[in-house]
Design an enzyme around this catalytic site. Structure first.
Site, PDB file in Angstrom:
ATOM      1  N   GLU A  12       0.810  -1.228   0.000  1.00  0.00           N
ATOM      2  CA  GLU A  12       0.000   0.000   0.000  1.00  0.00           C
ATOM      3  C   GLU A  12       0.841   1.275   0.000  1.00  0.00           C
ATOM      4  O   GLU A  12       0.381   2.336   0.423  1.00  0.00           O
ATOM      5  CB  GLU A  12      -0.960   0.023   1.212  1.00  0.00           C
ATOM      6  CG  GLU A  12      -1.855  -1.199   1.338  1.00  0.00           C
ATOM      7  CD  GLU A  12      -2.719  -1.433   0.125  1.00  0.00           C
ATOM      8  OE1 GLU A  12      -3.153  -0.446  -0.493  1.00  0.00           O
ATOM      9  OE2 GLU A  12      -2.952  -2.610  -0.221  1.00  0.00           O
ATOM     10  N   LYS A  15       2.861   1.594  -5.250  1.00  0.00           N
ATOM     11  CA  LYS A  15       3.537   1.026  -6.417  1.00  0.00           C
ATOM     12  C   LYS A  15       2.624   1.005  -7.639  1.00  0.00           C
ATOM     13  O   LYS A  15       3.043   1.338  -8.747  1.00  0.00           O
ATOM     14  CB  LYS A  15       4.014  -0.399  -6.108  1.00  0.00           C
ATOM     15  CG  LYS A  15       5.004  -0.518  -4.978  1.00  0.00           C
ATOM     16  CD  LYS A  15       5.457  -1.951  -4.782  1.00  0.00           C
ATOM     17  CE  LYS A  15       4.306  -2.914  -4.524  1.00  0.00           C
ATOM     18  NZ  LYS A  15       3.580  -2.596  -3.273  1.00  0.00           N
ATOM     19  N   THR A  16       1.383   0.593  -7.423  1.00  0.00           N
ATOM     20  CA  THR A  16       0.447   0.496  -8.548  1.00  0.00           C
ATOM     21  C   THR A  16       0.148   1.863  -9.134  1.00  0.00           C
ATOM     22  O   THR A  16       0.071   2.032 -10.358  1.00  0.00           O
ATOM     23  CB  THR A  16      -0.860  -0.188  -8.100  1.00  0.00           C
ATOM     24  OG1 THR A  16      -0.555  -1.478  -7.561  1.00  0.00           O
ATOM     25  CG2 THR A  16      -1.814  -0.349  -9.275  1.00  0.00           C
ATOM     26  N   LYS A  37       3.479  -7.702 -13.693  1.00  0.00           N
ATOM     27  CA  LYS A  37       3.399  -7.938 -12.245  1.00  0.00           C
ATOM     28  C   LYS A  37       3.834  -9.391 -12.081  1.00  0.00           C
ATOM     29  O   LYS A  37       3.031 -10.306 -12.220  1.00  0.00           O
ATOM     30  CB  LYS A  37       1.969  -7.731 -11.750  1.00  0.00           C
ATOM     31  CG  LYS A  37       1.748  -8.062 -10.282  1.00  0.00           C
ATOM     32  CD  LYS A  37       2.142  -6.915  -9.385  1.00  0.00           C
ATOM     33  CE  LYS A  37       1.760  -7.221  -7.929  1.00  0.00           C
ATOM     34  NZ  LYS A  37       1.980  -6.069  -7.056  1.00  0.00           N
ATOM     35  N   SER A  41      -0.788 -12.350  -5.676  1.00  0.00           N
ATOM     36  CA  SER A  41      -1.602 -13.167  -4.765  1.00  0.00           C
ATOM     37  C   SER A  41      -2.932 -12.455  -4.564  1.00  0.00           C
ATOM     38  O   SER A  41      -2.967 -11.352  -4.024  1.00  0.00           O
ATOM     39  CB  SER A  41      -0.890 -13.350  -3.423  1.00  0.00           C
ATOM     40  OG  SER A  41       0.364 -13.990  -3.602  1.00  0.00           O
ATOM     41  N   GLY A 109       4.615  -6.224  -2.735  1.00  0.00           N
ATOM     42  CA  GLY A 109       5.001  -5.742  -1.410  1.00  0.00           C
ATOM     43  C   GLY A 109       6.115  -4.708  -1.443  1.00  0.00           C
ATOM     44  O   GLY A 109       6.165  -3.850  -2.316  1.00  0.00           O
ATOM     45  N   ASN A 166       4.643   9.421  -2.449  1.00  0.00           N
ATOM     46  CA  ASN A 166       3.276   9.200  -2.901  1.00  0.00           C
ATOM     47  C   ASN A 166       2.275   9.525  -1.797  1.00  0.00           C
ATOM     48  O   ASN A 166       2.394   9.026  -0.675  1.00  0.00           O
ATOM     49  CB  ASN A 166       3.080   7.743  -3.338  1.00  0.00           C
ATOM     50  CG  ASN A 166       1.634   7.457  -3.702  1.00  0.00           C
ATOM     51  OD1 ASN A 166       1.063   8.101  -4.569  1.00  0.00           O
ATOM     52  ND2 ASN A 166       1.020   6.507  -3.014  1.00  0.00           N
ATOM     53  N   CYS A 167       1.316  10.370  -2.124  1.00  0.00           N
ATOM     54  CA  CYS A 167       0.260  10.732  -1.164  1.00  0.00           C
ATOM     55  C   CYS A 167      -0.846   9.686  -1.193  1.00  0.00           C
ATOM     56  O   CYS A 167      -1.622   9.619  -2.152  1.00  0.00           O
ATOM     57  CB  CYS A 167      -0.313  12.106  -1.495  1.00  0.00           C
ATOM     58  SG  CYS A 167       0.867  13.459  -1.312  1.00  0.00           S
TER      59      CYS A 167
END
EC number: 6.3.3.3
Length: 224
Positions: A12, A15-16, A37, A41, A109, A166-167
């Site tokens: 979280e 990255k995405t 990717k 999982s 992760g 990243n916010c």
């Protein structure tokens, strides 16, 4: 090198968001962009990338190894009585790099996340010699997390090209400066901070994501 690994300090981290933003921005710069990717999982990123981009890739090309349970791969694989065959991932990555102008690879992760019972994301990035960008979320504790992850990168000899803040929620410029001061992070890590992504209420708005990626100092990572 025609590939870039996007990893983070933890799950979280963003990255995405960064991977999507770079893909939205670079899809017009690179004639034949690929996205990957390597291991997933649970439902998530491969479905998103398949929905957002028309890169003429199969789900298996985007994610060579998939496990049902949204857990760390060694645990998810054990639940399915399966092995984690990294040779499959490596072959797919090499095929993509041979057939594409550039490949964006989103890690699972954080740098310290386990890929197998013996390898972390950092180990894989180093062994496969993937230039890497580290995403650091704007929140309390981010400075320490950045320092620790950069130390791990150095220990495992990851080619770390830069840090992107990243916010994960709406932040004011003062909050960003207080929680993740770029100059302090650069001073402590000796890694350039490429910029900060704003919070996106709609993380599928490719136009806004591309604009945010364009504002990053991407010349510092020397990707052509």
């Amino acid at each position: 090198m025609n590939a870039l690994l996007v990893t983070g300090t933890d799950t979280e981290a963003g990255k995405t968001v960064l991977t999507t933003a770079l893909a939205a921005y670079w899809r017009n710069r690179f004639r034949n962009l690929g996205i990957m990717k390597p291991i997933q999982s649970g439902v998530g990123d491969r479905e998103l990338y398949s929905q957002l981009f028309s890169f003429n890739q199969s789900i298996a090309e985007i994610t060579p190894l998939y496990f049902e349970a949204p857990l760390a791969p060694p645990i998810a694989a054990a639940k399915e009585n399966r092995d984690i065959d990294l040779a499959i991932v490596w072959r797919t990555l090499q095929q993509l790099r041979a057939s594409r102008d550039f490949v964006l690879v989103e890690a699972l992760g954080g740098l310290g996340s386990p890929v197998t019972s013996e390898f972390t994301v950092a180990d894989l990035a180093a062994e496969w010699r993937l230039p890497t960008v580290l995403v650091v979320p704007v929140r309390l504790g981010a400075i320490a997390a950045a320092v620790a992850n950069v130390a791990l990168a150095r220990q495992t000899r990851v080619l770390l090209k830069g840090i992107v803040l990243n916010c994960t929620q709406a932040r004011s410029p003062q909050e960003i400066e207080d929680l993740t001061p770029p100059e302090l992070i650069q001073s402590l890590t000796n890694i350039p901070v490429l910029g900060c992504l704003p919070f996106f209420a709609d993380p599928t708005d490719l136009e806004k994501l591309a604009q945010a990626a364009a504002a990053l100092d991407l010349d510092l990572i020397k990707m052509t």
